[in-house]
Design an enzyme around this catalytic site. Sequence first.
Site, mmCIF file in Angstrom:
data_model
loop_
_atom_site.group_PDB
_atom_site.id
_atom_site.type_symbol
_atom_site.label_atom_id
_atom_site.label_comp_id
_atom_site.label_asym_id
_atom_site.label_seq_id
_atom_site.Cartn_x
_atom_site.Cartn_y
_atom_site.Cartn_z
ATOM 1 N N SER A 185 0.831 -1.202 0.000
ATOM 2 C CA SER A 185 0.000 0.000 0.000
ATOM 3 C C SER A 185 0.869 1.258 0.000
ATOM 4 O O SER A 185 1.794 1.368 -0.797
ATOM 5 C CB SER A 185 -0.954 -0.054 1.202
ATOM 6 O OG SER A 185 -1.968 0.906 1.109
ATOM 7 N N ASP A 220 -5.646 -3.614 -2.076
ATOM 8 C CA ASP A 220 -4.563 -3.346 -1.125
ATOM 9 C C ASP A 220 -3.901 -4.650 -0.672
ATOM 10 O O ASP A 220 -4.563 -5.578 -0.209
ATOM 11 C CB ASP A 220 -5.170 -2.616 0.085
ATOM 12 C CG ASP A 220 -4.138 -2.069 1.040
ATOM 13 O OD1 ASP A 220 -3.229 -2.812 1.431
ATOM 14 O OD2 ASP A 220 -4.258 -0.891 1.424
#
Length: 291
Positions: A49, A172
Site C-alpha cells: 500500500s 490493497d
Amino acid sequence: MNETNETGEPAMKTGIIDVGGGFRAIYGVGVTDRLMEDDVHLDYAIGISAGSANLTCLLSRQKGRCYRFYTKYAFRRQYASTSNFLKSHNFVGLDYVYGTLSNHDGEDPLDYPAIEANPMEFYVVAANAETGQPHYFPKSRMHQDDYDICKASSAVPVACEPYVVDGVPYFDGGIADPIPVRKAFEDGCDKVVVVLTRPKDTVRKQQKDRGPAAILRRTYPAAAEMLLNRYRLYNDEVELAKQYEREGRVLILAPTELYGLSTLHKSYEGLNRMYRQGYADAAKVAEFLNA
C-alpha cells in the site's frame, strides 16, 4: 551490494519491509528519510500500500519527496476526498497520486531512471481481488510513468475500486500479506527492518473489517474472506516478526501512538509528529545492520 565481503565470505543481504497504512504510513517516510540522510543502503525492499510509495522514494533516493505528498498534496481534494468517492468510488485518487503528480512531467516527478539504476531488489504486494491471494510485483513491472503496481497495492477495499493491472483486478496488499517477513527471508535476506504503523503490541480486532467485508462479498467473495480474516493474519505475522527479532534477525520499528491518524484520516500536526518519531527511531537501523 557485493556478493562477497572483503574477506571473501558471502555478504549479508539486508532488507526493509514497509507495511503502509494510509496516512499513518508517514512514519515510514521518517524512517526512509533518515536512512538516506545516514547513507544507509539496503539490498532488498518490499512494500504494501502506501509503504510501496515510501520505498520508491528510497529507491530513487529522493529525500523529502514522500513527506511533501503526505503534508502538502494529501490535503487537496483530488488526492483523497469524499467528492472523489462520489465521482468514481475511489476515496483516494490513485491516478492523481501516482500519475498526475508523479509522472515525469508532473508536479513532483518520481526519478524513475534512478530507480531503474538502483540495484536494490524491490517488490510490491497486492491482493488478487478474484482469489484473495497475494501477488508480489517485481520492480521490473514498474516503468517510467507506469506506477500501476503501487496503485493496485493501495486500492483500499470498498474505499476504492480494485485496480486492474495486466487484466487482473487487485486490492490493497495488506489484506493478503500484511507483513511479508516470511517472504523476505525466503528471498535470501539475513537481516530485515520491519516498519509497522501501529504500536508494536497492538492486537488487531476483526470488528472494523466486518462491515466492509460484507459489502465486498457481493462482488469479490474471496477478497472479502481475506479481509474478514486479516486481523488474524496480521497478528500472526507480527508474532513471527517478534520471534525473528528475538533471534537478532529483525528490527521492528513502530510508533508508540497513532497521533490521531488512521488509514483515511489525517491532521497536519499528527502527520508531523508521526514523521518525527519515524525519523528518530530509524537511528537504530545502522547499529542493527552492523551488529
